[in-house]
Scaffold this active site. Structure first.
Site, PDB file in Angstrom:
ATOM      1  CG  HIS A  36      -1.975   0.746   6.826  1.00  0.00           C
ATOM      2  ND1 HIS A  36      -1.638   2.096   6.817  1.00  0.00           N
ATOM      3  CD2 HIS A  36      -2.585   0.743   8.042  1.00  0.00           C
ATOM      4  CE1 HIS A  36      -1.614   2.522   7.740  1.00  0.00           C
ATOM      5  NE2 HIS A  36      -2.341   1.943   8.532  1.00  0.00           N
ATOM      6  CB  CYS A  83      -3.697   5.379  11.853  1.00  0.00           C
ATOM      7  SG  CYS A  83      -2.287   4.550  10.973  1.00  0.00           S
ATOM      8  CG  HIS A 106      -7.108   1.106   9.880  1.00  0.00           C
ATOM      9  ND1 HIS A 106      -7.425   2.421  10.370  1.00  0.00           N
ATOM     10  CD2 HIS A 106      -5.662   0.946  10.176  1.00  0.00           C
ATOM     11  CE1 HIS A 106      -6.368   3.127  10.595  1.00  0.00           C
ATOM     12  NE2 HIS A 106      -5.301   2.276  10.511  1.00  0.00           N
ATOM     13  CD  GLU A 107      -3.992  -2.237  10.959  1.00  0.00           C
ATOM     14  OE1 GLU A 107      -2.941  -2.122  10.184  1.00  0.00           O
ATOM     15  OE2 GLU A 107      -4.211  -1.716  11.621  1.00  0.00           O
TER      16      GLU A 107
END
Length: 194
Positions: free
Chosen positions: A155, A109, A151-152
């Site tokens: 966030h 990351c 993953h994004e």
């Protein structure tokens, strides 16, 4: 724009990474939104990375950019189901797993520089999002593309990959490169015991 003119990526411990971002509801006009997306893309490329969420720049809005054009070699690409992901932006995204199948691989990351850890994620997901022209999309992603999407999008909910990773797999980038940078994670699983 010079690299030193880019906005810094905030690192783990910064509050922006641990709060759910606000839904984007026109807080920026079209010109400002385009400028933000262009900036995010430049920051992502300079890092370098395959995705970047607005909270990683300290901006608490549900906006992210994604793009993966790296050549990782044929064997790694096959094992990881990694194919090119053309650039696109996602606004107010949400995903749901498609099926029960999962995949485990090392992830890093840009907001936790210098480390990687193995994360078990759904192999395929359906992503609902809006683009910068306010068009609604529903798209299916699988393999490495699904990993980037998850993953994004995570966030934007205040979740960082370390929240999902198998703790015994965490390693420095140097140790990863020296010992575990193989197409699959079998040897790392055996030796590190995760």
């Amino acid at each position: 724009m010079l690299e030193q003119d880019l906005v810094p990526i905030v690192q783990l411990g910064h509050p922006a990474l641990r709060r759910a971002a606000l839904p984007f509801n026109g807080e920026l006009d079209a010109v400002e939104l385009d400028a933000l997306i262009a900036l995010m893309r430049r920051v992502m490329h300079a890092a370098p990375g395959v995705g970047l969420a607005a909270p990683q720049l300290g901006i608490p809005l549900q906006i992210a950019v994604l793009e993966d054009t790296y050549d990782v070699g044929a064997e790694s690409a096959a094992v990881r189901e990694r194919s090119a992901l053309p650039f696109f932006s996602i606004i107010n995204p949400r995903y749901e797993p498609e099926g029960e199948e999962t995949a485990e691989f090392f992830e890093g990351c840009l907001s936790f520089e210098g480390y990687q850890g193995v994360v078990r994620r759904p192999r395929s997901v359906v992503l609902h999002y809006t683009d910068e022209q306010s068009r609604q999309h529903v798209e299916r992603f699988s393999g490495w593309q699904a990993r980037i999407v998850q993953h994004e999008t995570d966030h934007l909910d205040g979740t960082v990959y370390v929240d999902r990773m198998l703790p015994r797999s965490l390693c420095s980038n140097a140790e990863y490169a020296r010992r575990w940078a193989t197409p699959d994670i079998g040897e790392a699983q055996r030796v590190l015991g995760f």
